[in-house]
Every structure is written in C-alpha cells, then in structure tokens.
Write an enzyme that holds these catalytic residues in place. Structure first.
Site, PDB file in Angstrom:
ATOM      1  N   TYR A   1      -3.945  -4.979   8.416  1.00  0.00           N
ATOM      2  CA  TYR A   1      -3.239  -3.778   7.951  1.00  0.00           C
ATOM      3  C   TYR A   1      -3.349  -3.719   6.444  1.00  0.00           C
ATOM      4  CZ  TYR A   1       0.680  -0.615   6.938  1.00  0.00           C
ATOM      5  OH  TYR A   1       1.464   0.415   6.475  1.00  0.00           O
TER       6      TYR A   1
ATOM      7  N   LYS B   1       3.903  -6.630  -3.616  1.00  0.00           N
ATOM      8  CA  LYS B   1       4.997  -7.509  -3.221  1.00  0.00           C
ATOM      9  C   LYS B   1       5.450  -8.460  -4.343  1.00  0.00           C
ATOM     10  CE  LYS B   1       3.419  -7.098   1.554  1.00  0.00           C
ATOM     11  NZ  LYS B   1       4.467  -6.561   2.427  1.00  0.00           N
TER      12      LYS B   1
ATOM     13  N   ASP C   1      -7.736  -8.078   0.310  1.00  0.00           N
ATOM     14  CA  ASP C   1      -6.403  -7.467   0.261  1.00  0.00           C
ATOM     15  C   ASP C   1      -5.383  -8.603   0.251  1.00  0.00           C
ATOM     16  OD1 ASP C   1      -4.508  -5.081   2.315  1.00  0.00           O
ATOM     17  OD2 ASP C   1      -4.013  -6.274   0.547  1.00  0.00           O
TER      18      ASP C   1
HETATM   19  P1  KE4 Z   1       2.903  -1.183   0.998  1.00  0.00           P
HETATM   20  O1  KE4 Z   1       2.245   0.188   0.849  1.00  0.00           O
HETATM   21  O2  KE4 Z   1       3.777  -1.254   2.229  1.00  0.00           O
HETATM   22  O3  KE4 Z   1       3.593  -1.650  -0.266  1.00  0.00           O
HETATM   23  O4  KE4 Z   1       1.708  -2.246   1.214  1.00  0.00           O
HETATM   24  C1  KE4 Z   1       0.797  -2.038   2.259  1.00  0.00           C
HETATM   25  C2  KE4 Z   1       0.135  -3.355   2.607  1.00  0.00           C
HETATM   26  C3  KE4 Z   1      -1.176  -3.563   2.206  1.00  0.00           C
HETATM   27  N1  KE4 Z   1      -1.819  -4.718   2.483  1.00  0.00           N
HETATM   28  C4  KE4 Z   1      -1.193  -5.712   3.159  1.00  0.00           C
HETATM   29  C5  KE4 Z   1      -1.943  -6.973   3.458  1.00  0.00           C
HETATM   30  C6  KE4 Z   1       0.151  -5.553   3.587  1.00  0.00           C
HETATM   31  O5  KE4 Z   1       0.753  -6.549   4.279  1.00  0.00           O
HETATM   32  C7  KE4 Z   1       0.829  -4.356   3.311  1.00  0.00           C
HETATM   33  C8  KE4 Z   1       2.247  -4.099   3.772  1.00  0.00           C
HETATM   34  N2  KE4 Z   1       2.850  -5.101   4.573  1.00  0.00           N
HETATM   35  C9  KE4 Z   1       3.847  -4.650   5.524  1.00  0.00           C
HETATM   36  C10 KE4 Z   1       4.385  -5.880   6.262  1.00  0.00           C
HETATM   37  N3  KE4 Z   1       3.384  -6.527   7.031  1.00  0.00           N
HETATM   38  C11 KE4 Z   1       4.932  -3.886   4.867  1.00  0.00           C
HETATM   39  C12 KE4 Z   1       6.182  -3.703   5.718  1.00  0.00           C
HETATM   40  C13 KE4 Z   1       6.352  -2.275   6.140  1.00  0.00           C
HETATM   41  O6  KE4 Z   1       5.348  -1.591   6.455  1.00  0.00           O
HETATM   42  O7  KE4 Z   1       7.527  -1.847   6.154  1.00  0.00           O
END
Ligand code: KE4
Length: 430
Positions: free
Chosen positions: A144, A267, A239
């Site tokens: 993801y 994060k 990523d």
């Molecule tokens: P954000 O747009 O949610 O800040 O980041 C996206 C993203 C991109 N790449 C990786 C490897 C990620 O894990 C994420 C976001 N992680 C999720 C949890 N696995 C965010 C939690 C959510 O969607 O509420």
C-alpha cells in the site's frame, strides 16, 4: 470494559462523516464491533472516551516511535507556537530537517517535504515518469502506497482490510499503466523486465511490506529490483513511509544494504504531525519544479509545527542504542507471545525488525508471500484482537497491519501485554 461513550460518539460521527471515521482502517471492519474513540495518550498508553487504558501497539500507525506526548517533541512545539504556525514561505527549520534526512539516509541527496505519505508517493511516481519519459509503473500485490489513483491496484492496508484491493473511481486508463507483480517473486520481476524493461518508468516497493501485516523481503529480492532498474534505466523507489526511521535509523535500505534511486518517507519524520517527504538522487530530484518540469506543490508543505516536531523526533532517535533497544523489546514481546500461543495450541508465527513487527495466525514457519498472509486464520485474529482489547491492549484493528513498539514501552507494559495474551489465546480454542 464499558464502551458506551465510544458507541455514542460513533453514532454521532456516522451522521457527519462517511463510515464515522476519517480513515477506513480505523472503522474496526477488520475485527468486528464498533471503533473506539480515544481522548488522550501518554508514553505507551492510550485512554479511550470511556477512560479505559490500553498499552498501545499502533502508535498512530507508526509515527510515535518515542511514545505519546514525548517531552522533547512537545517542548519543541510549545516553543514554535510562540512565534508562528506557518507562513506559506520558507523557514530555516525546513533546511535543518532536509539536511538531517540527507545525513541519516545517504541515498537521499535532495528531499522535498509534503504533508502525507500519499503525497510523497504520488509525487515520486510523477517524478519517475517525468525523469524517464515513460508511463508504465510496477508495484507489488499487498503493498500500500497511499490512496494514489494509479496505486490503488491490489493494494494492502485498509483496501485489503475492507476486501477492496482495487478502488471504484480509478479510471481503467490509470490502472492499465500499473503493472502488479507478486511480492518476493524474483522470477516474475526478471521475466517482466526482460519483456518490458525499457518501457518501465519505475518500481515502487515497500522494502518490508508493512501493509499486508509484516512481510520481509526474501534474500535477493531487493537486490533483483535494484539490478533490473539499473539495467533498464528505470527508477527504483523504496516506499519507506512506514519503515523509514522505524526498522533502523537509515530505514530498511540501510538494514538490507540496497540503495534506491528515490525514497518516500512519512510518519516518524513528522513526530506525529502531518509530514511526508520524497527524496533521492539529485540528478532526478532536480527535475522537480521550480527547477525542472515535474510540477509538485503544497500549501502546508514544510509546516513549521511539523518540522520542529520532526526534528525533535529525529534528534532523539539518532542517539546511540535506540534501535537496539527497540529490537530487543520487540524480541522479548514476540517470544512471549509465541510461547503463550503454543501453550494454548494456537498456530501463530511472527516477523520483526527493529520496533516493527507482525503476528500471523498461521501454521507457516515463516510468512513471506501474500497468499500466506491472506490464508491466515482471520477468526482467530479477531478473537485475539478483542481478547487483548478487553484486557487493556490496543492492537491494529486489522490482520493486514504491522505492530509498533516505542521507546516508552517498558518491562511492565510488555508483561501486561503477555498476561493479556495468555487470556486472549485461551479464548480461541474455548
Ligand atoms: P498517508 O497518506 O496515510 O500519510 O501515507 C500513505 C502510506 C504510504 N506508504 C506506506 C508504506 C504506508 O504505510 C502508508 C500509510 N499507512 C497506513 C497504515 N498501514 C496509514 C493508516 C491509514 O490509512 O489510516
């Protein structure tokens, strides 16, 4: 445990917010029941709206590597609040955090701050396409990378949790340009690049797949990605939004010794505030506006609040011993969980690096493939999740998310967690 207030707040939220949440994976669809509403956090603990207290292994989905309300981060924010919230113009702090990131992640020669991981990956993909003048991109099933249109194809995290790895609303024309390969399948990568290599703009990959629980790269997988990208002039994007500054100070690329061309971050670098970043080789990054022809922008990019919080976080985690401590604590926790699962005759296995880990209700010795993840016993996970919740431990409400331990988790928190696990595992075969 009483959850009346969370229930009432959820009913109210449903009137104004789709699904009652601002991000799907919070909705408890992966575990059943209603989502909890939280009101505060301190160190390793969360307090919900009914004043129930939990040892927290979500850590706001990764950012809170130093625990909730880390004093250094709070102090930095207090100081910034006295002089300004944001100016829509450059500040010295942006240079400081950019320099710090470049120092800690050697493959990053230049870096651009954005306000989410999604923005970081979206921008990195556009940059790779602009730099190579190619359109086709490669991602891996179960990974993801945020809710970018062209990446919501066989995605992990919330998309997988809800059983909708592909999203409505994404034009076929977008996904036709996204080729999805099986994670850890070296032969599939080699044969695809043998056929189309010179048409591929980039590979984007989670160097440790943290959105289908925790799936590490098998030996040679990351090296293979590096090789095919170098051979074909494609851009290799790691990523590291989740793994960056989490599994090791230099991220998974430092742990595995494989150097990407671009890296996305998020994060941890925001200390809990909205920050993302993409960076890498200067000859590629210099194609980004206003220097180059790849446009990318953001009103709140480099927000002074997020920058000072991120700097306070990075300064503390750069201290010696932090990752050894996280690794040791997570190791003790997972060994204890495996022991208690075995004692309860529950098939259970774990993966871990640094302060990030995964738990699988599986007969497999080790889980390295998407099919193994989706074959796990979801019902056992759900029983375990609620058993832990009822005993004061908050895990990610999805079988497809990783767990995170912080520097604030001590022996007492780990013992509490293991005591809760003994009860939760016993519910599974009862
Ligand atoms: P954000 O747009 O949610 O800040 O980041 C996206 C993203 C991109 N790449 C990786 C490897 C990620 O894990 C994420 C976001 N992680 C999720 C949890 N696995 C965010 C939690 C959510 O969607 O509420």
């Amino acid at each position: 445990m009483n959850h009346d207030n969370s229930r009432n707040l959820f009913d109210l939220a449903l009137q104004y917010i789709p699904g009652g949440v601002n991000s799907p994976v919070r909705a408890f669809k992966g575990v059943g029941g209603n989502p909890l509403f939280f009101k505060s956090g301190k160190d390793a603990y969360l307090i919900d709206s009914d004043d129930n207290r939990y040892v927290d292994y979500v850590g706001a989905w990764g950012p809170l590597i130093l625990g909730h309300l880390n004093s250094g981060v709070v102090e930095a924010l207090h100081d910034q609040l006295k002089i300004g919230l944001g100016f829509g113009a450059s500040t010295e702090g942006e240079i400081q955090i950019a320099k710090k990131i470049c120092e800690l992640v050697p493959s990053i020669e230049k870096v651009r701050l954005v306000t989410s991981g999604t923005e970081a990956t979206m921008s990195a993909i556009r940059l790779a396409r602009g730099y190579t003048r190619r359109d086709i991109i490669v991602k891996f099933e179960g990974c993801y990378h945020g809710h970018v249109d062209g990446l919501l194809v066989k995605a992990g995290s919330g998309a997988l949790t809800l059983g909708e790895p592909d999203s409505l609303g994404v034009p076929k024309a977008y996904t036709d340009l996204t080729h999805v390969l099986p994670y850890n399948d070296i032969e599939a990568v080699k044969s695809f690049f043998a056929e189309k290599g010179e048409q591929i703009a980039c590979i984007i990959v989670e160097p440790i797949a943290g959105n289908m629980n925790f799936v590490p790269p098998i030996p040679g997988f990351l090296e293979c990605l590096r090789e095919v990208c170098s051979e074909n002039g494609s851009v290799l994007i790691f990523d590291e939004v989740m793994t960056g500054f989490r599994v090791a100070l230099g991220g998974a690329q430092a742990a595995y010794g494989v150097t990407p061309d671009l890296t996305t971050l998020g994060k941890v670098i925001g200390g809990g505030l909205p920050v993302g970043a993409f960076g890498g080789r200067a000859d590629i990054m210099d194609h980004i506006a206003p220097l180059g022809g790849v446009y990318q922008a953001g009103t709140l990019a480099g927000s002074p609040l997020a920058v000072v919080a991120g700097l306070a976080m990075l300064d503390q985690i750069s201290q010696p011993g932090i990752y050894e401590g996280l690794n040791e604590k997570a190791g003790v926790l997972l060994a204890g969980l495996r022991e208690r699962a075995a004692a309860a005759n529950v098939p259970f296995t774990t993966n871990q690096m640094g302060g990030m880990f995964g738990c699988f209700f599986s007969e497999e010795e080790s889980v390295t493939r998407f099919e193994q993840v989706t074959a796990c016993n979801i019902k056992n996970f759900q029983t375990f999740f609620h058993g832990m919740l009822d005993n004061g431990v908050y895990l990610a409400p999805s079988a497809y998310e990783a767990g995170f331990i912080s520097t604030a988790h001590g022996d007492a928190e780990i013992q509490h967690t293991l005591d809760a696990a003994e009860k939760a595992f016993s519910l599974i075969n009862s």
